[in-house]
Scaffold this active site. Structure first.
Site, PDB file in Angstrom:
ATOM      1  N   GLU A   1      -5.009  -6.634   5.726  1.00 17.01           N
ATOM      2  CA  GLU A   1      -5.499  -5.893   4.554  1.00 17.01           C
ATOM      3  C   GLU A   1      -5.866  -6.827   2.780  1.00 17.01           C
ATOM      4  OE1 GLU A   1      -3.500  -2.053   3.129  1.00 17.01           O
ATOM      5  OE2 GLU A   1      -3.433  -1.676   4.958  1.00 17.01           O
TER       6      GLU A   1
ATOM      7  N   CYS B   1      -6.097  -9.478  -4.435  1.00 16.40           N
ATOM      8  CA  CYS B   1      -4.416  -9.175  -3.837  1.00 16.40           C
ATOM      9  C   CYS B   1      -4.550  -9.287  -2.049  1.00 16.40           C
ATOM     10  CB  CYS B   1      -3.505  -7.691  -4.143  1.00 16.40           C
ATOM     11  SG  CYS B   1      -2.559  -7.536  -3.635  1.00 16.40           S
TER      12      CYS B   1
ATOM     13  N   CYS C   1       6.127  -6.627   7.950  1.00 15.88           N
ATOM     14  CA  CYS C   1       7.302  -7.059   6.953  1.00 15.88           C
ATOM     15  C   CYS C   1       8.558  -6.919   7.322  1.00 15.88           C
ATOM     16  CB  CYS C   1       6.835  -6.171   5.417  1.00 15.88           C
ATOM     17  SG  CYS C   1       7.694  -6.848   4.472  1.00 15.88           S
TER      18      CYS C   1
ATOM     19  N   CYS D   1      12.051  -2.336   2.617  1.00 16.90           N
ATOM     20  CA  CYS D   1      11.952  -1.107   1.341  1.00 16.90           C
ATOM     21  C   CYS D   1      11.746   0.548   1.420  1.00 16.90           C
ATOM     22  CB  CYS D   1      11.415  -1.879   0.529  1.00 16.90           C
ATOM     23  SG  CYS D   1      11.513  -2.959   0.190  1.00 16.90           S
TER      24      CYS D   1
ATOM     25  N   CYS E   1       8.568   2.122   0.992  1.00 13.76           N
ATOM     26  CA  CYS E   1       7.037   0.467   0.901  1.00 13.76           C
ATOM     27  C   CYS E   1       6.415   0.863   2.431  1.00 13.76           C
ATOM     28  CB  CYS E   1       7.150  -0.339   0.593  1.00 13.76           C
ATOM     29  SG  CYS E   1       5.671  -1.688   1.738  1.00 13.76           S
TER      30      CYS E   1
ATOM     31  N   CYS F   1      -0.374  -0.644  -1.148  1.00 15.28           N
ATOM     32  CA  CYS F   1       0.292  -1.542   0.747  1.00 15.28           C
ATOM     33  C   CYS F   1       0.489  -0.728   1.376  1.00 15.28           C
ATOM     34  CB  CYS F   1       1.738  -2.398   0.247  1.00 15.28           C
ATOM     35  SG  CYS F   1       1.726  -3.062  -1.692  1.00 15.28           S
TER      36      CYS F   1
HETATM   37  N1  SAH Z   1       7.866  -7.831  -0.391  1.00 19.37           N
HETATM   38  C1  SAH Z   1       6.617  -8.238  -1.796  1.00 19.37           C
HETATM   39  C2  SAH Z   1       5.401  -8.047  -2.355  1.00 19.37           C
HETATM   40  C3  SAH Z   1       4.666  -6.983  -1.510  1.00 19.37           C
HETATM   41  S1  SAH Z   1       4.579  -6.523  -3.667  1.00 19.37           S
HETATM   42  C4  SAH Z   1       7.617  -7.157  -2.846  1.00 19.37           C
HETATM   43  O1  SAH Z   1       8.782  -7.411  -2.307  1.00 19.37           O
HETATM   44  O2  SAH Z   1       7.814  -7.577  -4.252  1.00 19.37           O
HETATM   45  C5  SAH Z   1       3.979  -4.717  -2.750  1.00 19.37           C
HETATM   46  C6  SAH Z   1       4.710  -4.428  -4.316  1.00 19.37           C
HETATM   47  O3  SAH Z   1       4.606  -2.676  -4.479  1.00 19.37           O
HETATM   48  C7  SAH Z   1       6.478  -4.197  -4.641  1.00 19.37           C
HETATM   49  O4  SAH Z   1       6.860  -4.069  -5.837  1.00 19.37           O
HETATM   50  C8  SAH Z   1       6.804  -2.873  -3.738  1.00 19.37           C
HETATM   51  O5  SAH Z   1       7.901  -3.103  -3.968  1.00 19.37           O
HETATM   52  C9  SAH Z   1       5.700  -1.941  -4.363  1.00 19.37           C
HETATM   53  N2  SAH Z   1       6.046  -0.853  -3.299  1.00 19.37           N
HETATM   54  C10 SAH Z   1       5.495  -0.505  -1.948  1.00 19.37           C
HETATM   55  N3  SAH Z   1       5.730   0.099  -1.530  1.00 19.37           N
HETATM   56  C11 SAH Z   1       5.214   1.142  -3.254  1.00 19.37           C
HETATM   57  C12 SAH Z   1       4.977   2.728  -3.380  1.00 19.37           C
HETATM   58  N4  SAH Z   1       4.729   3.751  -2.825  1.00 19.37           N
HETATM   59  N5  SAH Z   1       4.798   2.715  -4.784  1.00 19.37           N
HETATM   60  C13 SAH Z   1       4.626   1.704  -5.484  1.00 19.37           C
HETATM   61  N6  SAH Z   1       5.465   0.548  -5.329  1.00 19.37           N
HETATM   62  C14 SAH Z   1       5.601   0.292  -3.701  1.00 19.37           C
END
Ligand code: SAH
Length: 346
Positions: free
Chosen positions: A90, A103, A110, A114, A117, A329
């Site tokens: 995406e 973006c 991944c 987390c 996510c 994401c």
């Molecule tokens: N792996 C990298 C790049 C992904 S960035 C990182 O972790 O920074 C995507 C951003 O969105 C990250 O800050 C991630 O923690 C956040 N994110 C992921 N799932 C989310 C959610 N459900 N709600 C809000 N932010 C989220």
């Protein structure tokens, strides 16, 4: 077959010299590639025999827009790109006052795990190549007809887990004969892979580093971000300090507010302690509900923001774009995966 769009201008120039071509040919080919041509035949200033020779040795991959969703609310466009091997990723085009921002994803899936996510639910399938990173910018621009001035590496995947390809991509997208997007217009987001932060610091690039913090104490952070068990909060902040000392660049901390998990006042106080003496920007994000997770959005965003400001920190609440189009994401990819028969990985 060699993926020619992942090569630097210098490498292409050398390869063409080896084929008996003059030096200026490299720049011509590089320029065509970065304009998004899909075949050597479109390179009309090259002779037919040369195009033929290139076709025998190199391949030009071009992604296909498998889906395109446009937000009726704010014009955000979400793309699902199908790659040459059938995998999908995406990208999201966001229209801000300061320019159009794309973006982009850094991996197919991944492996960081987390808890909140959607991108990590099916694990990592593979890394993206430099040309696949670049194509997300080239083809978002071509498809939308909007000039892209900013890039954020905040889509699916962990850029520091694919750092060689990401660094090469930065070199390509920054090149004057290509898209020529300045480092100050690029942000890279990491969940906190400390060796990657140090490697980036050594390069002293002028890009913006975003760190997905989400909790300032290791006890909480380890429960929602497995990476914290490898590099804990103290180690992470030490790396951030080193990064700031090397580059002079202010770090941005991403903080998705989760009900009852990371939204307590003492955690705001802890953030302030951790970043003391270092310019920092805290970006509070309303948690996007992810179906696969039991974590819920916090209702304390503005109280938490005020508490941070009370400590003299810059804290903003991220404006949410594309709320009507699964623009966060991994959500669109997950949906398409479920819809595809047999549930193959895409
Ligand atoms: N792996 C990298 C790049 C992904 S960035 C990182 O972790 O920074 C995507 C951003 O969105 C990250 O800050 C991630 O923690 C956040 N994110 C992921 N799932 C989310 C959610 N459900 N709600 C809000 N932010 C989220």
């Amino acid at each position: 077959m060699i993926d020619i769009k992942s090569m630097t201008e210098e490498e292409i120039t050398q390869a063409l010299r080896d084929l008996g071509e003059p030096t200026f040919r490299g720049k011509q080919v590089f320029t065509w590639l970065h304009r998004g041509v899909s075949s050597f035949d479109e390179m009309t200033n090259l002779s037919k025999p040369l195009r033929e020779k290139l076709r025998e040795r190199y391949v030009i991959h071009v992604p296909k827009a498998a889906r395109r969703q446009v937000s009726a609310l704010d014009g955000t466009v979400k793309y699902l790109w199908e790659l040459h091997d059938g995998n999908c990723i995406e990208s999201v085009l966001m229209r801000y006052h300061h320019g159009n921002t794309v973006c982009i994803s850094s991996q197919v899936g991944c492996r960081m795990g987390c808890a909140f996510c959607a991108s990590t639910v099916g694990g990592k399938v593979r890394d993206l190549t430099p040309s696949e990173l670049l194509d997300q910018v080239i083809f978002t621009q071509a498809d939308s007809g909007l000039p892209i001035s900013n890039i954020v590496l905040m889509g699916i995947g962990e850029p520091m887990d694919n750092l060689d390809n990401v660094l090469r991509f930065l070199e390509l997208v920054n090149h004057p004969d290509g898209l020529h997007i300045g480092m100050r217009h690029i942000s890279l987001s990491t969940c906190g892979v400390v060796p990657g932060i140090d490697r980036l610091a050594d390069l002293e690039l002028q890009l913006t580093l975003s760190v997905s913090l989400h909790a300032p104490d290791s006890e909480t952070r380890s429960t929602i971000m497995p990476v914290n068990r490898a590099y804990d909060v103290e180690e992470l902040f030490r790396a951030c300090r080193r990064y700031f000392e090397r580059t002079g660049r202010r770090i941005s901390f991403e903080y998705a507010m989760i009900d009852g998990v990371n939204d307590h006042d003492w955690q705001a106080d802890r953030i302030a302690e951790q970043v003391r003496g270092m310019p920092a920007h805290v970006n509070l994000i309303p948690l996007n509900d992810v179906r696969e997770s039991s974590l819920r959005p916090s209702r304390r965003l503005s109280a938490f923001q005020k508490r941070l400001e009370h400590h003299g920190l810059t804290a903003t609440v991220r404006r949410s774009l594309g709320g009507d189009i699964d623009a966060s994401c991994g959500q669109l990819r997950r949906k398409a995966m479920e819809e595809r028969e047999g549930g193959d990985s895409i």
